[in-house]
Design an enzyme around this catalytic site. Sequence first.
Site, PDB file in Angstrom:
ATOM      1  N   LYS A  39     -52.139 -16.842  -5.344  1.00 28.51           N
ATOM      2  CA  LYS A  39     -50.780 -18.046  -4.916  1.00 28.51           C
ATOM      3  C   LYS A  39     -51.439 -19.072  -4.829  1.00 28.51           C
ATOM      4  O   LYS A  39     -50.522 -20.038  -5.748  1.00 28.51           O
ATOM      5  CB  LYS A  39     -50.398 -17.917  -3.779  1.00 28.51           C
ATOM      6  N   LEU A  42     -58.354 -18.490  -7.516  1.00 35.65           N
ATOM      7  CA  LEU A  42     -59.409 -17.798  -8.042  1.00 35.65           C
ATOM      8  C   LEU A  42     -60.146 -18.716  -6.386  1.00 35.65           C
ATOM      9  O   LEU A  42     -61.063 -19.102  -6.415  1.00 35.65           O
ATOM     10  CB  LEU A  42     -59.883 -17.780  -8.804  1.00 35.65           C
ATOM     11  N   LYS A  55     -71.205 -25.252   3.236  1.00 37.50           N
ATOM     12  CA  LYS A  55     -72.555 -25.726   2.820  1.00 37.50           C
ATOM     13  C   LYS A  55     -73.211 -26.664   2.513  1.00 37.50           C
ATOM     14  O   LYS A  55     -73.910 -27.473   2.846  1.00 37.50           O
ATOM     15  CB  LYS A  55     -73.063 -24.604   2.677  1.00 37.50           C
ATOM     16  N   GLY A 179     -64.013 -24.623  20.219  1.00 32.75           N
ATOM     17  CA  GLY A 179     -64.397 -22.702  19.812  1.00 32.75           C
ATOM     18  C   GLY A 179     -66.067 -23.297  19.807  1.00 32.75           C
ATOM     19  O   GLY A 179     -66.318 -24.619  18.551  1.00 32.75           O
ATOM     20  N   GLU A 202     -66.623 -24.747  24.808  1.00 26.81           N
ATOM     21  CA  GLU A 202     -66.713 -22.801  24.481  1.00 26.81           C
ATOM     22  C   GLU A 202     -66.000 -22.083  26.176  1.00 26.81           C
ATOM     23  O   GLU A 202     -66.273 -22.564  26.933  1.00 26.81           O
ATOM     24  CB  GLU A 202     -67.975 -22.442  24.085  1.00 26.81           C
ATOM     25  N   HIS A 437     -98.416 -16.520   3.491  1.00 26.17           N
ATOM     26  CA  HIS A 437     -98.825 -17.310   4.712  1.00 26.17           C
ATOM     27  C   HIS A 437     -99.082 -18.357   3.882  1.00 26.17           C
ATOM     28  O   HIS A 437    -100.095 -18.719   3.197  1.00 26.17           O
ATOM     29  CB  HIS A 437     -99.982 -17.356   5.360  1.00 26.17           C
TER      30      HIS A 437
HETATM   31  P1  NAI Z   1     -65.278 -17.675  16.296  1.00 26.78           P
HETATM   32  O1  NAI Z   1     -63.879 -16.457  16.725  1.00 26.78           O
HETATM   33  O2  NAI Z   1     -66.361 -17.007  15.680  1.00 26.78           O
HETATM   34  O3  NAI Z   1     -65.308 -18.061  16.741  1.00 26.78           O
HETATM   35  C1  NAI Z   1     -64.365 -18.878  17.683  1.00 26.78           C
HETATM   36  C2  NAI Z   1     -64.603 -19.210  19.546  1.00 26.78           C
HETATM   37  O4  NAI Z   1     -63.810 -19.866  19.876  1.00 26.78           O
HETATM   38  C3  NAI Z   1     -65.509 -18.072  20.223  1.00 26.78           C
HETATM   39  O5  NAI Z   1     -66.348 -18.008  20.774  1.00 26.78           O
HETATM   40  C4  NAI Z   1     -63.992 -18.175  21.234  1.00 26.78           C
HETATM   41  O6  NAI Z   1     -64.650 -17.833  22.761  1.00 26.78           O
HETATM   42  C5  NAI Z   1     -63.606 -19.831  21.789  1.00 26.78           C
HETATM   43  N1  NAI Z   1     -62.248 -19.722  22.424  1.00 26.78           N
HETATM   44  C6  NAI Z   1     -61.303 -19.180  22.031  1.00 26.78           C
HETATM   45  N2  NAI Z   1     -60.014 -19.826  22.947  1.00 26.78           N
HETATM   46  C7  NAI Z   1     -60.834 -20.684  23.596  1.00 26.78           C
HETATM   47  C8  NAI Z   1     -60.142 -21.753  24.548  1.00 26.78           C
HETATM   48  N3  NAI Z   1     -59.079 -21.272  24.903  1.00 26.78           N
HETATM   49  N4  NAI Z   1     -61.478 -22.354  24.803  1.00 26.78           N
HETATM   50  C9  NAI Z   1     -62.668 -22.531  24.280  1.00 26.78           C
HETATM   51  N5  NAI Z   1     -62.697 -21.730  23.602  1.00 26.78           N
HETATM   52  C10 NAI Z   1     -62.150 -20.580  22.550  1.00 26.78           C
HETATM   53  O7  NAI Z   1     -63.872 -18.166  15.259  1.00 26.78           O
HETATM   54  P2  NAI Z   1     -64.362 -19.085  14.200  1.00 26.78           P
HETATM   55  O8  NAI Z   1     -65.895 -20.120  14.401  1.00 26.78           O
HETATM   56  O9  NAI Z   1     -63.208 -20.334  14.446  1.00 26.78           O
HETATM   57  O10 NAI Z   1     -64.390 -18.846  12.647  1.00 26.78           O
HETATM   58  C11 NAI Z   1     -63.432 -17.680  12.364  1.00 26.78           C
HETATM   59  C12 NAI Z   1     -63.836 -16.433  11.680  1.00 26.78           C
HETATM   60  O11 NAI Z   1     -64.659 -17.001  10.631  1.00 26.78           O
HETATM   61  C13 NAI Z   1     -65.183 -15.607  11.632  1.00 26.78           C
HETATM   62  O12 NAI Z   1     -65.009 -14.125  12.056  1.00 26.78           O
HETATM   63  C14 NAI Z   1     -66.460 -16.292  11.237  1.00 26.78           C
HETATM   64  O13 NAI Z   1     -68.240 -15.255  11.872  1.00 26.78           O
HETATM   65  C15 NAI Z   1     -66.379 -16.591  10.377  1.00 26.78           C
HETATM   66  N6  NAI Z   1     -67.312 -17.371   9.746  1.00 26.78           N
HETATM   67  C16 NAI Z   1     -68.069 -17.432   9.631  1.00 26.78           C
HETATM   68  C17 NAI Z   1     -69.146 -18.059   8.905  1.00 26.78           C
HETATM   69  C18 NAI Z   1     -70.846 -18.160   8.758  1.00 26.78           C
HETATM   70  O14 NAI Z   1     -71.011 -16.430   8.221  1.00 26.78           O
HETATM   71  N7  NAI Z   1     -71.579 -19.312   8.986  1.00 26.78           N
HETATM   72  C19 NAI Z   1     -68.903 -19.529   8.793  1.00 26.78           C
HETATM   73  C20 NAI Z   1     -67.631 -20.000   9.668  1.00 26.78           C
HETATM   74  C21 NAI Z   1     -66.623 -18.944   9.951  1.00 26.78           C
END
Ligand code: NAI
Length: 460
Positions: A39, A42, A55, A179, A202, A437
């Site tokens: 939608k 891509l 990044k 978070g 957090e 190294h």
């Molecule tokens: P996440 O689920 O990894 O982290 C969210 C955080 O928010 C958790 O640590 C949680 O404990 C905290 N949280 C939840 N409710 C809260 C509250 N009421 N008060 C304070 N803290 C609270 O989600 P995120 O970082 O939003 O990422 C979403 C997805 O995208 C994830 O699966 C992540 O792995 C992926 N992602 C991966 C990246 C990478 O591989 N570099 C980069 C960005 C996203």
Amino acid sequence: MVDSAAGPVDLVILGGGSGGYATALRAAELGLDVSLIEKSKLGGTCLHRGCIPTKALLHSAEIADNIHESGNFGIRSTFEGIDIAKVNAYKDSVVNKLYRGLTGLVNNRGIELVEGHGRLVSPTSVAVGDRVISGRHIVLATGSQSKSLPGLEIDHRQVITSDDALELDRVPASAVVLGAGAIGCEFASVWRSFGAEVTIVEALPHLVPLEEESSSKLLERAFRRRGIKQHLGARFAGVKTTDDGVTVTLEDGTTIEAELLLVAVGRGPVSEGLGYDEVGIALDRGYVLVDHQLRTNVPTVSAIGDLRPGLQLAHVGFAEGIFLAESLAGLNPAPIDYDNIPRVTYSHPEVASVGLTSTRAAELYGDVVTHTYDLAGNGKAQILQTAGAVTLVAVPDGPVVGVHIVGDRVGELIAEAQLITNWEALPSEVAQLIHPHPTLSESIGEAHLALAGKPLHSHN
Ligand code: NAI
């Protein structure tokens, strides 16, 4: 509505993000007729609103850090500021180049790209506008979107998501990041490098709380040194917006004032209003349930990527797309090894891992051994002036089941660690490998030498 005149294609894919386009590319390569419905653009979240643009921002942030720190390396320089319009132009140019390349790949493989909003209307068909496209098999790959908390309204101005954060035309003077998963830590890192006052809130006791605790603690220390404030184990209570900012309140009564609040409390599935329910697809809180073959409860429908419960990572989407295309083409691909998916948070410093944490390994194996090799002993880390460590988790007298690394650029090391955990290598076997190294990769060799009982540049 009219049925596709050409009759059913082999595969109709709903969603052209990492999972959807990977399925399309591999299926077309294997000779299947594919219609791919998208939608928007891509490439989906990863290319346009996730992995790639963030990044690029992190790379600009690294350059800002390098200029600030250049005096430590004997190079005099003056930091003149951030030109955010140019940062965004650079970020957009990277995205656009990859987007053009991806569009070319999809066209060259003879995939029909259907632009429009698709809706599942039967177990074998998807409607797009007034057209119905039928397929012998349907793949749902509609991905995920930012979540919020009950009662927390995103106004996209002062209370924003990561999508909004990528579009900002200014560096905020100050920000609260709610978070501390990958999204929260990556934006906290960028904004701090760009000069903002940043406070992370957090709910769990650590930054990147799903990682090995020692990695989280190293990141906490590094962020503290960088001046990023942290409220850990802290519950968000509410936010008030004013003309010039936000006041965030925590459950313990603490208040934090800032220019904006980034809500990074996870991403939820995009599955509402797409006909999944009506066609009888089994869902759990909006996630599409699948078996180990990625099939839903409806035999002609599969689902992949962020839409199914589990890790939400682009490289998992790619792997699932390849697996699904091959299995639908009648090949017998090896199942995806979800226990050995590498994970990287690209903050400064980076946090990378693969396999099990020591806590999870202890639950599975009863007893585990761990070894932490401090990057203080690694020549290249000292040249780069980066702090961090490699932590290994192994079964006593058995294989390495987890590798956890913190430090600048360590995301590039985790692929070797994945080979180690996937190979179920013994520490002594990895200790046999000769690492060049001086490189950061040597730290993986050194950690295994130590775990094998013959430490070189470290104490046992
Ligand atoms: P996440 O689920 O990894 O982290 C969210 C955080 O928010 C958790 O640590 C949680 O404990 C905290 N949280 C939840 N409710 C809260 C509250 N009421 N008060 C304070 N803290 C609270 O989600 P995120 O970082 O939003 O990422 C979403 C997805 O995208 C994830 O699966 C992540 O792995 C992926 N992602 C991966 C990246 C990478 O591989 N570099 C980069 C960005 C996203």
